[in-house]
Write a protein that holds these residues in place. Structure first.
Motif, PDB file in Angstrom:
ATOM      1  N   LYS A  11      21.377   5.025  14.428  1.00 21.86           N
ATOM      2  CA  LYS A  11      21.761   5.897  15.551  1.00 21.86           C
ATOM      3  C   LYS A  11      21.589   5.207  16.904  1.00 21.86           C
ATOM      4  CE  LYS A  11      20.763  10.281  15.255  1.00 21.86           C
ATOM      5  NZ  LYS A  11      20.064  11.571  15.153  1.00 21.86           N
ATOM      6  N   GLY A  12      21.054   3.986  16.898  1.00 18.94           N
ATOM      7  CA  GLY A  12      20.838   3.265  18.150  1.00 18.94           C
ATOM      8  C   GLY A  12      19.667   3.795  18.955  1.00 18.94           C
ATOM      9  N   LEU A  13      18.635   4.349  18.272  1.00 17.07           N
ATOM     10  CA  LEU A  13      17.469   4.914  18.961  1.00 17.07           C
ATOM     11  C   LEU A  13      16.324   3.918  18.997  1.00 17.07           C
ATOM     12  CD1 LEU A  13      17.385   8.496  17.366  1.00 17.07           C
ATOM     13  CD2 LEU A  13      18.467   7.789  19.509  1.00 17.07           C
ATOM     14  N   ASP A  14      15.469   4.060  20.007  1.00 19.17           N
ATOM     15  CA  ASP A  14      14.259   3.255  20.129  1.00 19.17           C
ATOM     16  C   ASP A  14      13.082   4.125  19.713  1.00 19.17           C
ATOM     17  OD1 ASP A  14      12.248   1.488  20.720  1.00 19.17           O
ATOM     18  OD2 ASP A  14      12.288   1.888  22.889  1.00 19.17           O
ATOM     19  N   VAL A  15      12.530   3.858  18.531  1.00 17.02           N
ATOM     20  CA  VAL A  15      11.381   4.615  18.036  1.00 17.02           C
ATOM     21  C   VAL A  15      10.156   3.717  18.163  1.00 17.02           C
ATOM     22  CG1 VAL A  15      10.336   5.772  16.077  1.00 17.02           C
ATOM     23  CG2 VAL A  15      12.805   5.948  16.451  1.00 17.02           C
ATOM     24  N   GLY A  16       9.164   4.176  18.944  1.00 14.72           N
ATOM     25  CA  GLY A  16       7.973   3.377  19.154  1.00 14.72           C
ATOM     26  C   GLY A  16       6.716   4.224  19.258  1.00 14.72           C
ATOM     27  N   TYR A  17       5.562   3.565  19.348  1.00 20.37           N
ATOM     28  CA  TYR A  17       4.294   4.296  19.421  1.00 20.37           C
ATOM     29  C   TYR A  17       3.347   3.573  20.363  1.00 20.37           C
ATOM     30  CZ  TYR A  17       2.431   0.720  16.282  1.00 20.37           C
ATOM     31  OH  TYR A  17       2.034  -0.476  15.738  1.00 20.37           O
ATOM     32  N   ASP A  18       2.324   4.285  20.803  1.00 16.46           N
ATOM     33  CA  ASP A  18       1.320   3.730  21.712  1.00 16.46           C
ATOM     34  C   ASP A  18      -0.012   4.406  21.413  1.00 16.46           C
ATOM     35  OD1 ASP A  18      -0.132   2.611  23.738  1.00 16.46           O
ATOM     36  OD2 ASP A  18       0.652   3.949  25.301  1.00 16.46           O
ATOM     37  N   VAL A  19      -0.952   3.649  20.889  1.00 12.59           N
ATOM     38  CA  VAL A  19      -2.287   4.178  20.594  1.00 12.59           C
ATOM     39  C   VAL A  19      -3.235   3.644  21.662  1.00 12.59           C
ATOM     40  CG1 VAL A  19      -4.166   4.312  18.928  1.00 12.59           C
ATOM     41  CG2 VAL A  19      -1.780   4.273  18.136  1.00 12.59           C
ATOM     42  N   ASP A  20      -3.895   4.539  22.368  1.00 15.24           N
ATOM     43  CA  ASP A  20      -4.757   4.159  23.477  1.00 15.24           C
ATOM     44  C   ASP A  20      -5.864   3.221  23.000  1.00 15.24           C
ATOM     45  OD1 ASP A  20      -5.383   5.033  26.441  1.00 15.24           O
ATOM     46  OD2 ASP A  20      -7.305   4.973  25.386  1.00 15.24           O
ATOM     47  N   ALA A  21      -6.222   2.270  23.876  1.00 19.93           N
ATOM     48  CA  ALA A  21      -7.229   1.278  23.505  1.00 19.93           C
ATOM     49  C   ALA A  21      -8.587   1.908  23.228  1.00 19.93           C
ATOM     50  CB  ALA A  21      -7.349   0.234  24.620  1.00 19.93           C
ATOM     51  N   ALA A  22      -8.832   3.119  23.791  1.00 21.52           N
ATOM     52  CA  ALA A  22     -10.135   3.771  23.580  1.00 21.52           C
ATOM     53  C   ALA A  22     -10.266   4.363  22.186  1.00 21.52           C
ATOM     54  CB  ALA A  22     -10.346   4.861  24.632  1.00 21.52           C
ATOM     55  N   VAL A  23      -9.141   4.451  21.450  1.00 21.15           N
ATOM     56  CA  VAL A  23      -9.204   5.024  20.107  1.00 21.15           C
ATOM     57  C   VAL A  23      -9.794   3.973  19.161  1.00 21.15           C
ATOM     58  CG1 VAL A  23      -7.883   5.991  18.209  1.00 21.15           C
ATOM     59  CG2 VAL A  23      -7.210   6.481  20.572  1.00 21.15           C
ATOM     60  N   PRO A  24     -10.861   4.328  18.427  1.00 20.69           N
ATOM     61  CA  PRO A  24     -11.442   3.347  17.493  1.00 20.69           C
ATOM     62  C   PRO A  24     -10.428   2.933  16.424  1.00 20.69           C
ATOM     63  CG  PRO A  24     -12.904   5.223  17.808  1.00 20.69           C
ATOM     64  CD  PRO A  24     -11.610   5.592  18.427  1.00 20.69           C
ATOM     65  N   ASP A  25     -10.645   1.760  15.832  1.00 22.14           N
ATOM     66  CA  ASP A  25      -9.746   1.303  14.770  1.00 22.14           C
ATOM     67  C   ASP A  25      -9.801   2.244  13.575  1.00 22.14           C
ATOM     68  OD1 ASP A  25      -8.906  -0.848  16.243  1.00 22.14           O
ATOM     69  OD2 ASP A  25     -10.452  -2.198  15.456  1.00 22.14           O
ATOM     70  N   THR A  26     -10.996   2.810  13.330  1.00 24.20           N
ATOM     71  CA  THR A  26     -11.176   3.682  12.163  1.00 24.20           C
ATOM     72  C   THR A  26     -11.734   5.027  12.617  1.00 24.20           C
ATOM     73  OG1 THR A  26     -11.623   1.767  10.762  1.00 24.20           O
ATOM     74  CG2 THR A  26     -12.284   3.923   9.924  1.00 24.20           C
ATOM     75  N   VAL A  27     -11.146   6.101  12.103  1.00 24.55           N
ATOM     76  CA  VAL A  27     -11.667   7.454  12.323  1.00 24.55           C
ATOM     77  C   VAL A  27     -11.812   8.111  10.964  1.00 24.55           C
ATOM     78  CG1 VAL A  27     -10.680   7.708  14.626  1.00 24.55           C
ATOM     79  CG2 VAL A  27      -9.343   8.407  12.639  1.00 24.55           C
ATOM     80  N   ILE A  28     -12.535   9.231  10.931  1.00 24.69           N
ATOM     81  CA  ILE A  28     -12.799   9.926   9.661  1.00 24.69           C
ATOM     82  C   ILE A  28     -12.081  11.270   9.696  1.00 24.69           C
ATOM     83  CG2 ILE A  28     -14.575  10.910   8.173  1.00 24.69           C
ATOM     84  CD1 ILE A  28     -16.519   8.854   9.379  1.00 24.69           C
ATOM     85  N   GLY A  29     -11.240  11.505   8.697  1.00 29.34           N
ATOM     86  CA  GLY A  29     -10.498  12.748   8.617  1.00 29.34           C
ATOM     87  C   GLY A  29      -9.533  12.711   7.461  1.00 29.34           C
ATOM     88  N   ASP A  30      -8.566  13.627   7.466  1.00 27.59           N
ATOM     89  CA  ASP A  30      -7.570  13.711   6.398  1.00 27.59           C
ATOM     90  C   ASP A  30      -6.333  12.941   6.842  1.00 27.59           C
ATOM     91  OD1 ASP A  30      -5.688  14.441   4.469  1.00 27.59           O
ATOM     92  OD2 ASP A  30      -6.643  16.394   4.151  1.00 27.59           O
ATOM     93  N   GLU A  31      -6.225  11.680   6.419  1.00 24.67           N
ATOM     94  CA  GLU A  31      -5.110  10.845   6.836  1.00 24.67           C
ATOM     95  C   GLU A  31      -3.790  11.411   6.336  1.00 24.67           C
ATOM     96  OE1 GLU A  31      -3.457   6.256   6.428  1.00 24.67           O
ATOM     97  OE2 GLU A  31      -4.985   7.034   5.031  1.00 24.67           O
ATOM     98  N   GLY A  32      -3.781  11.927   5.124  1.00 20.30           N
ATOM     99  CA  GLY A  32      -2.531  12.432   4.565  1.00 20.30           C
ATOM    100  C   GLY A  32      -1.943  13.564   5.382  1.00 20.30           C
ATOM    101  N   ARG A  33      -2.795  14.485   5.850  1.00 16.45           N
ATOM    102  CA  ARG A  33      -2.291  15.614   6.637  1.00 16.45           C
ATOM    103  C   ARG A  33      -1.869  15.163   8.025  1.00 16.45           C
ATOM    104  NH1 ARG A  33      -0.584  18.572   2.699  1.00 16.45           N
ATOM    105  NH2 ARG A  33      -2.244  19.000   1.175  1.00 16.45           N
ATOM    106  N   VAL A  34      -2.592  14.208   8.612  1.00 14.62           N
ATOM    107  CA  VAL A  34      -2.167  13.675   9.907  1.00 14.62           C
ATOM    108  C   VAL A  34      -0.796  13.017   9.766  1.00 14.62           C
ATOM    109  CG1 VAL A  34      -2.674  11.972  11.700  1.00 14.62           C
ATOM    110  CG2 VAL A  34      -4.520  13.375  10.755  1.00 14.62           C
ATOM    111  N   ARG A  35      -0.611  12.217   8.667  1.00 22.44           N
ATOM    112  CA  ARG A  35       0.676  11.565   8.444  1.00 22.44           C
ATOM    113  C   ARG A  35       1.771  12.600   8.234  1.00 22.44           C
ATOM    114  NH1 ARG A  35      -0.226   9.388   3.879  1.00 22.44           N
ATOM    115  NH2 ARG A  35      -1.176   7.451   4.620  1.00 22.44           N
TER     116      ARG A  35
END
Length: 660
Positions: free
Chosen positions: A522-546
């Protein structure tokens, strides 16, 4: 001849001697009388001197020049002078300057000689003062010419002090009466107002000058002639009265209700034949009338409601009952008043014992109590007992409110049965959907797997296109089945969140990469930006977040034809616990936007955009509903902002833990 002459001479001598003897006798008699009168005069003078000196009144004599020439001992004691000190002083030396006004000497000089009586203030030798009642008379010569004055003085200092004390007492009393916060006015014997205190002025608005001595004062206060005649007749009566209410016109045109008490006889101040004290009860009367009106309104209201309302004493005697209670008991107010409630309702001879009575409990506990009570004829009543307290805080009684809830209880029972049936049906539906989803997914996964295998074989272009179309349709069907399964689990609260460490950046990147091929087409630019303050690892339900991100990014790509889709992740501290945090996600696109009237329902299940209900954007409408439920399940909130033709931004946050 000679003899005759001698005889004549001797006879003349004898006659002369006889006359001389008579004269001597007369002279002796005069001398004796003079001596007697002189003795009497001396005696009287001695008596006068004794009276003069010992008189209880002070006596002083002064000459026409006003010089004191004599004074008795009483006068000397009055002014504190010795006799030799006083005699020769001018009378003005003992007269106080306050009393140095016109004297009898002045009157005599002006041709008046009548005695003068006056009250004068004298000054003693030591400078102190005294008051005397002074009577001054003129002493005259035989020809009436004034030769001096005699002054008779009575010491009236004690009387003047008493009068001054009386005046001071009257003044204090007048000031007190003037300033008392009670209306006070007084009449003389003719019925005219002679006193009108400040409270009268404040309440009625008429100044004392307008009332005192004004024959038309009563016409001002009582303009109605008939009412005024009644007032005048009441005041002409010699008897006193108390607690009489008079409607009195005020200066501003309003009518005040004054509660008067009349007192005659002993008057506290001179000139008062009778006096009255009053209290302005206008506001109290208005409050009483308002209270009566309110009580009447309350009675009307209580008589119109369907609940039975009774007021009882602490020993359960009925004092008041509304119309519904009277109708239920089958009697008039007089038939219920004084009877005990348990005798009226149940025919008991003593207080209810079959079940706890809410009214008994309210009286015992001093707090409102309610309970359901089974009555006669299979009826159920909701009975509420409210304790009633006297102004001093003591328990006075209780209010009982009884509502017939028989119909409601039957409806509740019917609703309970219907709810049980609905819950059983829902449970069966959820179980059916779950079972069917599993039954469908297994063969469908087999079909999709075989199609993937078939794509790896040697196919011509038409065959490959057909297989790819079938594979896409199968994947769409599998997504629908997964949505139905997730929704049924959410409906049944069967989804359990996992708590495992996961790499958030990897999760976001995986979701965005899933739509890379579609976005490139479709010619779209899909991108993401995770803030540097976010730790590399967090604890939670990854499947539901995805799953949440997959739905939101998928929708963004679906409804965006040009521009971009961006995913941003930030971390927010939740509170004092350093291990608790919130992940804030923002999904922004430049797509077609959402109509404003549909923003409130966009997350409801089975809801699609009105203009999107065509084959180009078709779907089940479950995706965003599942997203909202998952966000809520993870302790977060989701919001959406959109403008037609201007794109859409979705914000949501979920709770996660940070590694220690």
């Amino acid at each position: 001849m000679a003899i005759d002459t001698e005889q004549d001479q001797q006879g003349e001598i004898a006659r002369l001697r006889a006359e001389l003897d008579a004269k001597n006798a007369e002279l002796e008699a005069l001398r004796s009388r003079f001596e007697a009168e002189n003795t009497d005069l001396v005696h009287r003078l001695d008596q006068f001197r004794a009276i003069f000196e010992n008189a209880a009144s002070g006596i002083a004599i002064q000459n026409v020049e006003g010089v004191i020439t004599a004074a008795n001992q009483t006068f000397l004691g009055m002014v504190g002078y010795g006799r030799q000190e006083l005699l020769g002083l001018p009378a003005a030396a003992v007269i106080h300057p306050e009393s140095a006004h016109r004297t009898l000497a002045d009157a005599v000089r002006q041709g008046e000689a009548a005695p003068l009586r006056d009250e004068r203030k004298l000054v003693r030798k030591d400078g102190s003062s005294l008051w005397v009642d002074l009577t001054t008379s003129v002493l005259t010569e035989a020809d009436g010419t004034p030769r001096g004055f005699v002054c008779v003085l009575h010491d009236i200092t004690a009387r003047k002090r008493t009068e001054a004390a009386t005046r001071e007492s009257e003044q204090r009393l007048r000031q007190l009466v003037e300033r008392l916060p009670v209306l006070i006015h007084a009449h003389d014997a003719q019925g005219n107002y002679v006193f009108w205190n400040r409270e009268c002025e404040r309440v009625l608005g008429y100044g004392a000058a307008e009332i005192i001595g004004n024959p038309g004062a009563r016409a001002l206060l009582f303009p109605d002639p008939d009412y005024r005649r009644h007032i005048e007749k009441l005041h002409s009566d010699a008897s006193d009265f108390a607690g009489w209410e008079a409607e009195t016109a005020a200066a501003d045109g309003s009518v005040k209700t004054i509660l008067w008490t009349r007192i005659s006889g002993d008057s506290p101040l001179p000139g008062w034949a009778a006096w009255e004290t009053g209290m302005d009860i206008t506001e109290r009367k208005a409050a009483e009338n308002a209270l009566r009106a309110s009580e009447h309104e309350k009675k009307l209201i209580l008589d119109t409601i369907s609940e039975c309302v009774l007021y009882q004493t602490t020993d359960k005697r009925i004092l008041w009952a509304n119309r519904a209670a009277r109708a239920l008991a089958g009697g008039e107010p007089k038939d219920l008043r004084g009877r005990r409630c348990y005798a009226v309702w149940h025919g008991y001879k003593k207080s209810c014992t079959a079940s706890p009575c809410p009214v008994d409990q309210a009286l015992r506990l001093g707090t409102p109590v309610e309970a359901e009570v089974e009555g006669e004829g299979g009826r159920t009543w909701l009975v509420k007992g409210y304790p009633s307290f006297a102004p001093d805080g003591s328990l006075a009684g209780a209010i009982e409110v009884a509502t017939d809830i028989t119909g409601r209880k039957r409806s509740e029972e019917a609703m309970r049965r219907a709810r049980d049936l609905a819950e059983n049906a829902t449970k069966m539906k959820d179980e059916f959907l779950a079972n069917m989803s599993h039954e469908l997914r297994s063969p469908l996964n087999g079909v999709l797997g075989m199609l993937d295998v078939l794509l790896d074989t040697d196919l011509d272009a038409e065959q490959r296109d057909c297989i790819q179309t079938a594979l896409q349709a199968g994947e769409g069907l599998l997504a629908i089945i997964n949505d139905i399964l997730d929704f049924s689990k959410l409906q049944a609260d069967k989804i359990v969140l996992s708590r495992r460490p996961f790499r958030l950046r990897h999760t976001v990147r995986t979701v965005c990469n899933t739509f890379r091929e579609q976005s490139l087409r479709k010619g779209l630019d899909v991108g993401y930006d995770v803030d540097a303050a976010v730790p590399d690892t967090v604890i939670g339900d990854e499947g539901r977040v995805r799953q949440i991100l997959f739905n939101l990014v998928g929708n963004a790509v679906k409804f965006t034809h040009q521009g971009s889709v961006r995913v941003r992740a930030q971390i927010l501290r939740k509170g004092a616990d350093p291990r608790q945090a919130r992940l804030l996600f923002t999904v922004t696109d430049t797509g077609i936007g959402i109509p404003a009237e549909q923003l409130d329902t966009i997350f409801d299940p089975f809801v699609q955009l009105n203009w999107a209900k065509n084959r180009k954007y078709e779907g089940t409408g479950l995706g965003l509903g599942i997203v909202k439920r998952l966000v809520t399940l993870m302790g977060g909130i989701i919001t959406v902002e959109s403008e037609m033709g201007g794109g859409t931004t979705v914000h949501f946050w979920v709770n996660v833990e940070l590694p220690g």
